[in-house]
Design a protein around this motif. Sequence first.
Motif, PDB file in Angstrom:
ATOM      1  N   PRO A  72       0.738  -1.190  -0.118  1.00 55.05           N
ATOM      2  CA  PRO A  72      -0.212   0.150  -0.031  1.00 55.05           C
ATOM      3  C   PRO A  72       0.882   1.270  -0.111  1.00 55.05           C
ATOM      4  O   PRO A  72       0.285   2.323  -0.432  1.00 55.05           O
ATOM      5  N   PHE A  73       2.086   1.194   0.367  1.00 49.53           N
ATOM      6  CA  PHE A  73       3.022   2.273   0.410  1.00 49.53           C
ATOM      7  C   PHE A  73       4.189   2.340  -0.502  1.00 49.53           C
ATOM      8  O   PHE A  73       5.165   3.083  -0.246  1.00 49.53           O
ATOM      9  N   TYR A  74       3.809   1.979  -1.817  1.00 52.25           N
ATOM     10  CA  TYR A  74       5.055   1.834  -2.659  1.00 52.25           C
ATOM     11  C   TYR A  74       4.971   3.238  -3.443  1.00 52.25           C
ATOM     12  O   TYR A  74       4.038   4.061  -3.497  1.00 52.25           O
ATOM     13  N   GLN A  75       6.321   3.387  -3.847  1.00 52.73           N
ATOM     14  CA  GLN A  75       6.371   4.752  -4.625  1.00 52.73           C
ATOM     15  C   GLN A  75       7.258   4.338  -5.788  1.00 52.73           C
ATOM     16  O   GLN A  75       8.400   4.333  -5.865  1.00 52.73           O
ATOM     17  N   ARG A  76       6.794   4.409  -7.116  1.00 53.93           N
ATOM     18  CA  ARG A  76       7.359   4.074  -8.287  1.00 53.93           C
ATOM     19  C   ARG A  76       7.468   5.292  -9.093  1.00 53.93           C
ATOM     20  O   ARG A  76       7.723   4.990 -10.311  1.00 53.93           O
ATOM     21  N   GLY A  77       7.019   6.478  -8.670  1.00 52.82           N
ATOM     22  CA  GLY A  77       7.305   7.828  -9.544  1.00 52.82           C
ATOM     23  C   GLY A  77       6.506   8.770  -8.925  1.00 52.82           C
ATOM     24  O   GLY A  77       5.872   8.588  -7.948  1.00 52.82           O
ATOM     25  N   PRO A  78       6.384  10.052  -9.502  1.00 55.78           N
ATOM     26  CA  PRO A  78       5.913  11.184  -8.990  1.00 55.78           C
ATOM     27  C   PRO A  78       4.228  11.150  -8.875  1.00 55.78           C
ATOM     28  O   PRO A  78       3.587  11.429  -7.858  1.00 55.78           O
ATOM     29  N   GLY A  79       3.723  10.401  -9.765  1.00 53.98           N
ATOM     30  CA  GLY A  79       2.274  10.019  -9.797  1.00 53.98           C
ATOM     31  C   GLY A  79       1.867   8.495  -9.666  1.00 53.98           C
ATOM     32  O   GLY A  79       0.664   8.345  -9.767  1.00 53.98           O
ATOM     33  N   ASP A  80       2.786   7.641  -9.289  1.00 50.78           N
ATOM     34  CA  ASP A  80       2.405   6.330  -9.205  1.00 50.78           C
ATOM     35  C   ASP A  80       2.763   6.153  -7.626  1.00 50.78           C
ATOM     36  O   ASP A  80       3.799   5.745  -7.295  1.00 50.78           O
ATOM     37  N   LEU A  81       1.685   6.126  -6.707  1.00 47.92           N
ATOM     38  CA  LEU A  81       1.919   6.115  -5.447  1.00 47.92           C
ATOM     39  C   LEU A  81       0.751   4.793  -4.979  1.00 47.92           C
ATOM     40  O   LEU A  81      -0.222   4.713  -5.642  1.00 47.92           O
ATOM     41  N   GLY A  82       1.241   4.046  -3.747  1.00 48.88           N
ATOM     42  CA  GLY A  82       0.572   3.180  -3.267  1.00 48.88           C
ATOM     43  C   GLY A  82      -1.022   3.945  -2.833  1.00 48.88           C
ATOM     44  O   GLY A  82      -1.070   4.988  -2.410  1.00 48.88           O
ATOM     45  N   ILE A  83      -1.879   3.070  -2.593  1.00 51.82           N
ATOM     46  CA  ILE A  83      -3.050   3.487  -2.163  1.00 51.82           C
ATOM     47  C   ILE A  83      -3.114   4.036  -0.509  1.00 51.82           C
ATOM     48  O   ILE A  83      -3.800   4.897  -0.075  1.00 51.82           O
ATOM     49  N   GLY A  84      -2.287   3.592   0.316  1.00 52.83           N
ATOM     50  CA  GLY A  84      -1.859   4.107   1.610  1.00 52.83           C
ATOM     51  C   GLY A  84      -1.372   5.482   1.483  1.00 52.83           C
ATOM     52  O   GLY A  84      -1.667   6.384   2.324  1.00 52.83           O
ATOM     53  N   TRP A  85      -0.392   5.950   0.511  1.00 53.72           N
ATOM     54  CA  TRP A  85      -0.238   7.234   0.494  1.00 53.72           C
ATOM     55  C   TRP A  85      -1.275   8.125   0.128  1.00 53.72           C
ATOM     56  O   TRP A  85      -1.452   9.300   0.692  1.00 53.72           O
ATOM     57  N   LEU A  86      -2.080   7.609  -0.828  1.00 53.53           N
ATOM     58  CA  LEU A  86      -3.417   8.422  -1.349  1.00 53.53           C
ATOM     59  C   LEU A  86      -4.377   8.586  -0.191  1.00 53.53           C
ATOM     60  O   LEU A  86      -4.882   9.808  -0.104  1.00 53.53           O
ATOM     61  N   LEU A  87      -4.386   7.617   0.715  1.00 55.36           N
ATOM     62  CA  LEU A  87      -5.342   7.578   1.570  1.00 55.36           C
ATOM     63  C   LEU A  87      -4.908   8.823   2.823  1.00 55.36           C
ATOM     64  O   LEU A  87      -5.755   9.704   3.321  1.00 55.36           O
ATOM     65  N   LEU A  88      -3.614   8.723   3.104  1.00 54.38           N
ATOM     66  CA  LEU A  88      -3.007   9.686   3.825  1.00 54.38           C
ATOM     67  C   LEU A  88      -3.188  10.995   3.402  1.00 54.38           C
ATOM     68  O   LEU A  88      -3.290  11.960   4.294  1.00 54.38           O
ATOM     69  N   ALA A  89      -3.012  11.161   2.292  1.00 54.32           N
ATOM     70  CA  ALA A  89      -3.118  12.595   1.529  1.00 54.32           C
ATOM     71  C   ALA A  89      -4.510  13.138   1.802  1.00 54.32           C
ATOM     72  O   ALA A  89      -4.692  14.145   2.168  1.00 54.32           O
ATOM     73  N   SER A  90      -5.660  12.451   1.432  1.00 56.66           N
ATOM     74  CA  SER A  90      -6.948  12.621   1.755  1.00 56.66           C
ATOM     75  C   SER A  90      -7.185  12.828   3.126  1.00 56.66           C
ATOM     76  O   SER A  90      -7.986  13.990   3.662  1.00 56.66           O
ATOM     77  N   LEU A  91      -6.623  12.078   4.234  1.00 59.18           N
ATOM     78  CA  LEU A  91      -6.851  12.247   5.516  1.00 59.18           C
ATOM     79  C   LEU A  91      -6.401  13.595   6.128  1.00 59.18           C
ATOM     80  O   LEU A  91      -6.981  14.143   6.930  1.00 59.18           O
ATOM     81  N   ARG A  92      -5.279  14.031   5.633  1.00 63.77           N
ATOM     82  CA  ARG A  92      -4.708  15.212   5.900  1.00 63.77           C
ATOM     83  C   ARG A  92      -5.520  16.446   5.687  1.00 63.77           C
ATOM     84  O   ARG A  92      -5.655  17.382   6.299  1.00 63.77           O
TER      85      ARG A  92
END
Length: 284
Positions: A72-92
């Motif tokens: 869930p927390f992979y980072q494969r590029g500027p726009g390719d993030l795991g769903i965990g990072w996306l969830l944290l961004a929304s929560l913030r």
Amino acid sequence: MLLMNLAVAFAAIAQSTWKNSKPILLRDTVLLPALGFLGIIALWWIIALFRRDLMPTPPEAFVNNLDFILHPFYQRGPGDLGIGWLLLASLRRVIIGFSLGALVAIPLGFLIGMSRSVMLAFNPMIQIFKPVSPLAWLPIALAIFNLAEPSAIFVIFITSLWPTIINTALGVSSVSKDYLDVAQVLEMPKWRQIYKIILPASLPYIFTGLRISLGIAWLVIVAVEMLTGGVGIGFFVWDEWSRLNLSSVFLAVLVIGVTGLLLDVAIAQLQALVTHRRPSTVNS
């Protein structure tokens, strides 16, 4: 000897009660919720069988989402993030907007509940703005800030105000007049009346408003991110739908629902800690 016999009798009764209540507890907390989820999955499976061109079955969705689930927390590029990072961004964004809303709504609710003049001044504005769709505020926010991030936070802020204001005002105005009369007889300062009498009595109402506001904030952020783009769970839903990847959409729906549940549980536990009362499990 009599005390020993009584202790043995009470122990036997407690053990019998536990044995009788255990199947009921298991049924209510495990079996019935599991049946509800199985019903939803069965309905999804049936619909998927009729829409094989687009909709995956539950097993297919699980297999397709294994990468998101396991990493869930992979980072494969500027726009390719795991769903965990996306969830944290929304929560913030939600936490910032909701916190700013609470800082404004609670004091304003106190003023409205304590003063008829303030209530008459603000009530028309609240009644006009409260029904406005959250997304209607987005163009105004974009015009003001010209950036997606502060605009999303502003929409969260403005839409999370109203339930907390209304419930806080209701709680403050519902405080027994007898308590306030006694405080006046004792010549208690106004600030002390608020701290010692009005605030404790209105806390359950305040937390009810906060729970409703947080639920609305979490609903709104998904829709806002669909329109503004960027990093977030809402944009993830829209992006995956644009790719016709419904498997990831189903995963996002599950993540959004579970996160909303955990947020509500967190506020409910905070309410229990502050008010020393068992919170209701159903929002009003």
